[in-house]
Design a protein around this motif. Structure first.
Motif, PDB file in Angstrom:
ATOM      1  N   GLU A  23      25.820  28.825  46.118  1.00 16.09           N
ATOM      2  CA  GLU A  23      26.603  29.379  45.333  1.00 16.09           C
ATOM      3  C   GLU A  23      27.325  30.140  44.861  1.00 16.09           C
ATOM      4  O   GLU A  23      28.421  29.041  44.545  1.00 16.09           O
ATOM      5  CB  GLU A  23      26.775  30.467  47.828  1.00 16.09           C
ATOM      6  CG  GLU A  23      28.200  29.967  47.982  1.00 16.09           C
ATOM      7  CD  GLU A  23      28.574  30.450  49.281  1.00 16.09           C
ATOM      8  OE1 GLU A  23      28.173  31.077  49.645  1.00 16.09           O
ATOM      9  OE2 GLU A  23      30.039  29.861  49.943  1.00 16.09           O
ATOM     10  N   ALA A  61      33.651  35.804  44.275  1.00 13.46           N
ATOM     11  CA  ALA A  61      32.203  36.291  46.118  1.00 13.46           C
ATOM     12  C   ALA A  61      33.525  36.680  46.751  1.00 13.46           C
ATOM     13  O   ALA A  61      34.588  36.378  46.513  1.00 13.46           O
ATOM     14  CB  ALA A  61      32.069  34.416  46.250  1.00 13.46           C
ATOM     15  N   LEU A 114      26.787  35.476  38.766  1.00 13.15           N
ATOM     16  CA  LEU A 114      27.592  34.815  40.066  1.00 13.15           C
ATOM     17  C   LEU A 114      26.356  34.431  40.951  1.00 13.15           C
ATOM     18  O   LEU A 114      26.892  33.424  42.059  1.00 13.15           O
ATOM     19  CB  LEU A 114      28.540  35.565  40.498  1.00 13.15           C
ATOM     20  CG  LEU A 114      29.712  35.415  41.931  1.00 13.15           C
ATOM     21  CD1 LEU A 114      29.912  33.668  41.343  1.00 13.15           C
ATOM     22  CD2 LEU A 114      30.166  36.040  42.534  1.00 13.15           C
ATOM     23  N   ARG A 115      25.471  35.617  41.395  1.00 14.31           N
ATOM     24  CA  ARG A 115      25.313  35.959  42.783  1.00 14.31           C
ATOM     25  C   ARG A 115      23.311  34.901  42.956  1.00 14.31           C
ATOM     26  O   ARG A 115      22.668  35.269  43.617  1.00 14.31           O
ATOM     27  CB  ARG A 115      24.304  36.920  42.940  1.00 14.31           C
ATOM     28  CG  ARG A 115      26.031  38.199  43.324  1.00 14.31           C
ATOM     29  CD  ARG A 115      26.168  38.593  44.623  1.00 14.31           C
ATOM     30  NE  ARG A 115      27.153  39.829  43.876  1.00 14.31           N
ATOM     31  CZ  ARG A 115      28.363  39.581  45.185  1.00 14.31           C
ATOM     32  NH1 ARG A 115      28.139  38.327  45.531  1.00 14.31           N
ATOM     33  NH2 ARG A 115      29.372  40.404  45.077  1.00 14.31           N
ATOM     34  N   THR A 116      22.726  34.158  41.507  1.00 11.10           N
ATOM     35  CA  THR A 116      22.419  33.664  41.737  1.00 11.10           C
ATOM     36  C   THR A 116      22.715  31.982  40.824  1.00 11.10           C
ATOM     37  O   THR A 116      22.923  31.772  39.837  1.00 11.10           O
ATOM     38  CB  THR A 116      20.796  34.428  40.145  1.00 11.10           C
ATOM     39  OG1 THR A 116      19.517  33.807  40.542  1.00 11.10           O
ATOM     40  CG2 THR A 116      21.651  34.495  38.930  1.00 11.10           C
TER      41      THR A 116
END
Length: 125
Positions: A46, A60, A105-107
């Protein structure tokens, strides 16, 4: 492809601090985005924090207010200052240094060739 090199991991007690460093030395004259991801045992990798080429930072939700990502003076170095560490921050932390202007950021898709070897962070309660 660039293989960034991470350092600075270790074991600390809850509430402690660590500073991770990452150098992507193959990029001598250019700067791109860089980022930090983490992977706990049995979980998916993550995003933790990224810094775009223009200096914009994204975090995050779980680390906002505790972690700070910053670029070093040398081209393509990045740091992650981690304060207020909690046991749930325990993971292998990976630096990513793709030749992009912006690092999502999210992949993790698209980063396959640009990961470092990782540095372990262990936080005990």
């Amino acid at each position: 492809q660039v293989q960034p090199v991470e350092s600075g991991g270790g074991s600390v007690q809850a509430g402690g601090s660590l500073r991770l460093s990452c150098e992507a030395s193959s990029y001598t004259y250019n700067e791109y985005c860089m980022g930090w991801f983490r992977q706990a045992l049995g979980k998916k990798r993550e995003g933790v924090a990224v810094i775009h080429r223009d200096g914009e930072t994204i975090y995050a939700d779980s680390v906002k207010g505790r972690f700070t990502i910053s670029k070093g003076v040398a081209a393509n170095t990045v740091y992650l200052q981690m304060n207020g560490l909690m046991p749930e921050d325990t993971a292998m932390y990976y630096c990513v240094a793709p030749p992009f202007d912006n690092c999502p950021l999210r992949t993790t898709s698209g980063y396959e060739d640009y990961w470092g070897q990782g540095t372990q962070v262990t936080v005990s309660s």
